[in-house]
Write an enzyme that holds these catalytic residues in place. Sequence first.
Site, PDB file in Angstrom:
ATOM      1  N   ARG A   1      -4.230 -10.139 -15.298  1.00  0.00           N
ATOM      2  CA  ARG A   1      -3.050  -9.849 -14.093  1.00  0.00           C
ATOM      3  C   ARG A   1      -2.790 -11.275 -13.593  1.00  0.00           C
ATOM      4  O   ARG A   1      -3.349 -12.057 -13.568  1.00  0.00           O
ATOM      5  CB  ARG A   1      -4.119  -9.005 -13.087  1.00  0.00           C
ATOM      6  CG  ARG A   1      -4.297  -7.654 -13.351  1.00  0.00           C
ATOM      7  CD  ARG A   1      -5.256  -7.080 -12.308  1.00  0.00           C
ATOM      8  NE  ARG A   1      -4.511  -6.902 -10.992  1.00  0.00           N
ATOM      9  CZ  ARG A   1      -5.066  -6.484  -9.864  1.00  0.00           C
ATOM     10  NH1 ARG A   1      -6.315  -5.902  -9.945  1.00  0.00           N
ATOM     11  NH2 ARG A   1      -4.451  -6.480  -8.644  1.00  0.00           N
TER      12      ARG A   1
ATOM     13  N   ILE B   1     -14.061   0.656   1.732  1.00  0.00           N
ATOM     14  CA  ILE B   1     -12.725   0.659   2.267  1.00  0.00           C
ATOM     15  C   ILE B   1     -11.797   0.137   1.254  1.00  0.00           C
ATOM     16  O   ILE B   1     -12.106  -0.995   0.460  1.00  0.00           O
ATOM     17  CB  ILE B   1     -12.718  -0.390   3.507  1.00  0.00           C
ATOM     18  CG1 ILE B   1     -13.613   0.158   4.361  1.00  0.00           C
ATOM     19  CG2 ILE B   1     -11.521  -0.653   3.892  1.00  0.00           C
ATOM     20  CD1 ILE B   1     -13.962  -0.561   5.586  1.00  0.00           C
TER      21      ILE B   1
ATOM     22  N   LYS C   1       0.749  -1.028   0.022  1.00  0.00           N
ATOM     23  CA  LYS C   1       0.039  -0.071  -0.143  1.00  0.00           C
ATOM     24  C   LYS C   1       0.741   1.303   0.050  1.00  0.00           C
ATOM     25  O   LYS C   1       2.079   1.043  -0.245  1.00  0.00           O
ATOM     26  CB  LYS C   1      -0.969  -0.228   1.063  1.00  0.00           C
ATOM     27  CG  LYS C   1      -1.766  -1.156   0.998  1.00  0.00           C
ATOM     28  CD  LYS C   1      -2.839  -1.237  -0.186  1.00  0.00           C
ATOM     29  CE  LYS C   1      -3.914   0.018  -0.053  1.00  0.00           C
ATOM     30  NZ  LYS C   1      -4.704  -0.198  -1.233  1.00  0.00           N
TER      31      LYS C   1
ATOM     32  N   HIS D   1      -2.249   3.353  -7.446  1.00  0.00           N
ATOM     33  CA  HIS D   1      -3.338   3.919  -7.599  1.00  0.00           C
ATOM     34  C   HIS D   1      -3.120   5.153  -8.222  1.00  0.00           C
ATOM     35  O   HIS D   1      -3.949   6.361  -7.806  1.00  0.00           O
ATOM     36  CB  HIS D   1      -4.130   3.988  -6.375  1.00  0.00           C
ATOM     37  CG  HIS D   1      -4.368   2.812  -5.558  1.00  0.00           C
ATOM     38  ND1 HIS D   1      -5.031   1.895  -5.977  1.00  0.00           N
ATOM     39  CD2 HIS D   1      -3.858   2.150  -4.449  1.00  0.00           C
ATOM     40  CE1 HIS D   1      -5.171   0.882  -5.268  1.00  0.00           C
ATOM     41  NE2 HIS D   1      -4.499   0.931  -4.147  1.00  0.00           N
TER      42      HIS D   1
ATOM     43  N   ASP E   1     -13.314   3.116  -6.039  1.00  0.00           N
ATOM     44  CA  ASP E   1     -12.348   4.005  -6.933  1.00  0.00           C
ATOM     45  C   ASP E   1     -13.313   5.386  -6.932  1.00  0.00           C
ATOM     46  O   ASP E   1     -13.512   5.781  -8.111  1.00  0.00           O
ATOM     47  CB  ASP E   1     -12.094   3.501  -8.210  1.00  0.00           C
ATOM     48  CG  ASP E   1     -10.777   4.046  -8.780  1.00  0.00           C
ATOM     49  OD1 ASP E   1     -10.263   5.039  -8.070  1.00  0.00           O
ATOM     50  OD2 ASP E   1     -10.386   3.749  -9.899  1.00  0.00           O
TER      51      ASP E   1
END
Length: 350
Positions: free
Chosen positions: A128, A302, A75, A93, A267
């Site tokens: 992915r 979240i 993160k 992100h 998002d």
Amino acid sequence: MTHLWVRAEQRPNEERVGLTPEGAAALLRAGIRVTVEESSVRAIGIEGYRAAGCEIAAENLWPQAPADAIIFGLKELPEDGTPLTHRHIMFGHAYKGQPAGQVLLKRFKAGGGTLYDLEYLVDSTGRRVAAFGYWAGYAGASVSLKCWAAQQRGEIAGPVSKYPGKAALLADLEAELAGFKRPKAIVIGALGRVGTGASDLCAALDVAVTQWDQAETASGGPFPQILQHEIFLNCILARPGCPVFVPASAKDDAARKLTVIGDIACDPTSDFSPIKVYDRVTEWDAPALRVAENPVLDVTAIDNLPSLLPVESSEDYAAQLLSSLATLADLNSGVWGRAAAEYARHSAHL
């Protein structure tokens, strides 16, 4: 020698890790040097890494790591504005116009580092190579049900916290739902990893689920059927051309049965978000954002949901990613070359 440096996570409520001790041992056997930072919160203890033969570094020492080290975390980094000189593997992100992501890219540009975004590690077909999707869906559905149960008590959902495993999570939810008729839920993106996890959680708790995927949303909308379910679980990533599933007008729809939206894809700051009734993520200490009162409508969004089940989600993700980490010696081709090209494309305009 290729040097992988596994940093401690610095974001609150983040205990996951992308490499297990068993995986680290495999990388060491492949000739990759592995350093693992100590961590006061990591769900998998440091002793396993030490026993595997990893070098151990102090927590949050990564800014002083050797220049050739590849820093690996999951993160966000601390938002201190410092230039980023290393090569980093992480979830950035940053490629969909998110404001914080643009700041991150500028830090890489200023320091000469490179972002290998985990979301954009793809094989030759564009799929992915690793994702937390299943456990994101599983945990996201659980928080959504907590929000719904709180509404039945005339409340708004209180803080959530991690579980030692899914058995404990299910037991907690059974207690929360006791005495209430189970709601009806709709999952969009049901055929993907996230949607599968969300659907499995609902099935484990006898919550009836309507499962939609591309075929059901190909018309582009509108989709009034969504508003006739008590819970909507959004399990698709926001992309250009994504249809709107819940328009802003839904907040004022008196006939709406929908009272909880679990935006598991989470998002909200993207222009492509298919949910137009909210504009910010929610947090562990306040998982529900109330956006309407009559009838009530709560959104939970979240953005590190798998951390509710940190051991299971870490082990699953690390197993998926390991074969790609084993190819780190060649950063110019394969998954790493494609990720580097993606970074170059998105940072070129800065």
